[in-house]
Structures are given as structure tokens and as C-alpha cells.
Design a protein around this motif. Sequence first.
Motif, PDB file in Angstrom:
ATOM      1  N   GLU A  84      -8.350   2.578 -35.477  1.00  0.00           N
ATOM      2  CA  GLU A  84      -8.793   1.480 -34.619  1.00  0.00           C
ATOM      3  C   GLU A  84      -8.069   1.542 -33.272  1.00  0.00           C
ATOM      4  OE1 GLU A  84     -11.133  -0.956 -35.333  1.00  0.00           O
ATOM      5  OE2 GLU A  84     -11.537   0.374 -37.025  1.00  0.00           O
ATOM      6  N   PRO A  85      -8.691   1.051 -32.205  1.00  0.00           N
ATOM      7  CA  PRO A  85      -8.002   0.968 -30.914  1.00  0.00           C
ATOM      8  C   PRO A  85      -6.682   0.210 -31.039  1.00  0.00           C
ATOM      9  CG  PRO A  85     -10.331   0.566 -30.609  1.00  0.00           C
ATOM     10  CD  PRO A  85     -10.085   0.625 -32.099  1.00  0.00           C
ATOM     11  N   LEU A 115      -4.883   4.677 -28.105  1.00  0.00           N
ATOM     12  CA  LEU A 115      -6.345   4.684 -28.147  1.00  0.00           C
ATOM     13  C   LEU A 115      -6.836   3.338 -27.628  1.00  0.00           C
ATOM     14  CD1 LEU A 115      -8.984   6.081 -29.011  1.00  0.00           C
ATOM     15  CD2 LEU A 115      -8.646   5.043 -31.264  1.00  0.00           C
ATOM     16  N   LEU A 116      -7.533   3.356 -26.494  1.00  0.00           N
ATOM     17  CA  LEU A 116      -8.036   2.112 -25.910  1.00  0.00           C
ATOM     18  C   LEU A 116      -9.401   1.750 -26.460  1.00  0.00           C
ATOM     19  CD1 LEU A 116      -7.022   2.526 -22.159  1.00  0.00           C
ATOM     20  CD2 LEU A 116      -5.809   1.309 -23.981  1.00  0.00           C
ATOM     21  N   GLU A 117     -10.263   2.748 -26.585  1.00  0.00           N
ATOM     22  CA  GLU A 117     -11.585   2.501 -27.144  1.00  0.00           C
ATOM     23  C   GLU A 117     -12.208   3.805 -27.606  1.00  0.00           C
ATOM     24  OE1 GLU A 117     -14.790   1.938 -23.852  1.00  0.00           O
ATOM     25  OE2 GLU A 117     -12.975   0.962 -23.116  1.00  0.00           O
ATOM     26  N   ALA A 118     -13.156   3.679 -28.491  1.00  0.00           N
ATOM     27  CA  ALA A 118     -13.882   4.838 -29.004  1.00  0.00           C
ATOM     28  C   ALA A 118     -15.270   4.383 -29.421  1.00  0.00           C
ATOM     29  CB  ALA A 118     -13.149   5.453 -30.184  1.00  0.00           C
ATOM     30  N   ASP A 119     -16.279   5.080 -28.917  1.00  0.00           N
ATOM     31  CA  ASP A 119     -17.648   4.800 -29.344  1.00  0.00           C
ATOM     32  C   ASP A 119     -18.299   6.131 -29.715  1.00  0.00           C
ATOM     33  OD1 ASP A 119     -18.529   6.010 -26.938  1.00  0.00           O
ATOM     34  OD2 ASP A 119     -18.622   4.091 -25.899  1.00  0.00           O
ATOM     35  N   THR A 121     -17.800   8.521 -26.287  1.00  0.00           N
ATOM     36  CA  THR A 121     -16.561   8.707 -25.529  1.00  0.00           C
ATOM     37  C   THR A 121     -15.363   8.118 -26.256  1.00  0.00           C
ATOM     38  OG1 THR A 121     -17.870   8.454 -23.513  1.00  0.00           O
ATOM     39  CG2 THR A 121     -15.514   8.318 -23.261  1.00  0.00           C
ATOM     40  N   VAL A 122     -14.204   8.766 -26.070  1.00  0.00           N
ATOM     41  CA  VAL A 122     -12.926   8.268 -26.550  1.00  0.00           C
ATOM     42  C   VAL A 122     -12.048   8.066 -25.317  1.00  0.00           C
ATOM     43  CG1 VAL A 122     -10.866   8.902 -27.870  1.00  0.00           C
ATOM     44  CG2 VAL A 122     -13.126   9.424 -28.777  1.00  0.00           C
ATOM     45  N   ARG A 143     -10.768   9.824 -20.282  1.00  0.00           N
ATOM     46  CA  ARG A 143     -12.041   9.608 -20.963  1.00  0.00           C
ATOM     47  C   ARG A 143     -12.512  10.966 -21.465  1.00  0.00           C
ATOM     48  NH1 ARG A 143     -13.370   4.556 -19.893  1.00  0.00           N
ATOM     49  NH2 ARG A 143     -12.512   3.605 -18.024  1.00  0.00           N
TER      50      ARG A 143
END
Length: 70
Positions: free
Chosen positions: A6-7, A29-33, A36-37, A47
Motif C-alpha cells: 500500500e502507499p 511509495l506515494l501511489e500506484a495504479d 504508473t507507480v 513516475r
Amino acid sequence: MVTLPEPGHRVVVRYLLPSGQATDALGELLEADAETVVVDGKRGIERIARADIIAAKEVPPPPAPRPRIV
């Protein structure tokens, strides 16, 4: 597809540069979809396209700074 935590967790992400050479992004880790990570590390915010990722894993927090000996 590589599974990420998880972020908010500290991660290392190995990915391919356009030259074909591999490099690592180490940081939070700020975000992941699905596309893009996003990792916030010493080089700033990176990014990374999911398609370029070779491997990724959660890593422990950095060690505490060592005291300076004068």
C-alpha cells in the motif's frame, strides 16, 4: 505484473530506462495504479510506467544516522 504494498511504505522498484539499462527507485511509495507507480526518493519524485518495472518489493526503514566522531 509486480505486486506492491500500500502507499506509504518504503519500496525499491527496479525498472528499465529507455536505453534498456536497469535502475532502481528507492523511497516512499506515494501511489500506484494500473499504469504508473510514483516513488518519492533521494532523486525526487519518480513516475515509473508499470510496463517498465522488472521487480519491486517493500524494504525496511533506513538505518538511524551514525553519530559523528570529532
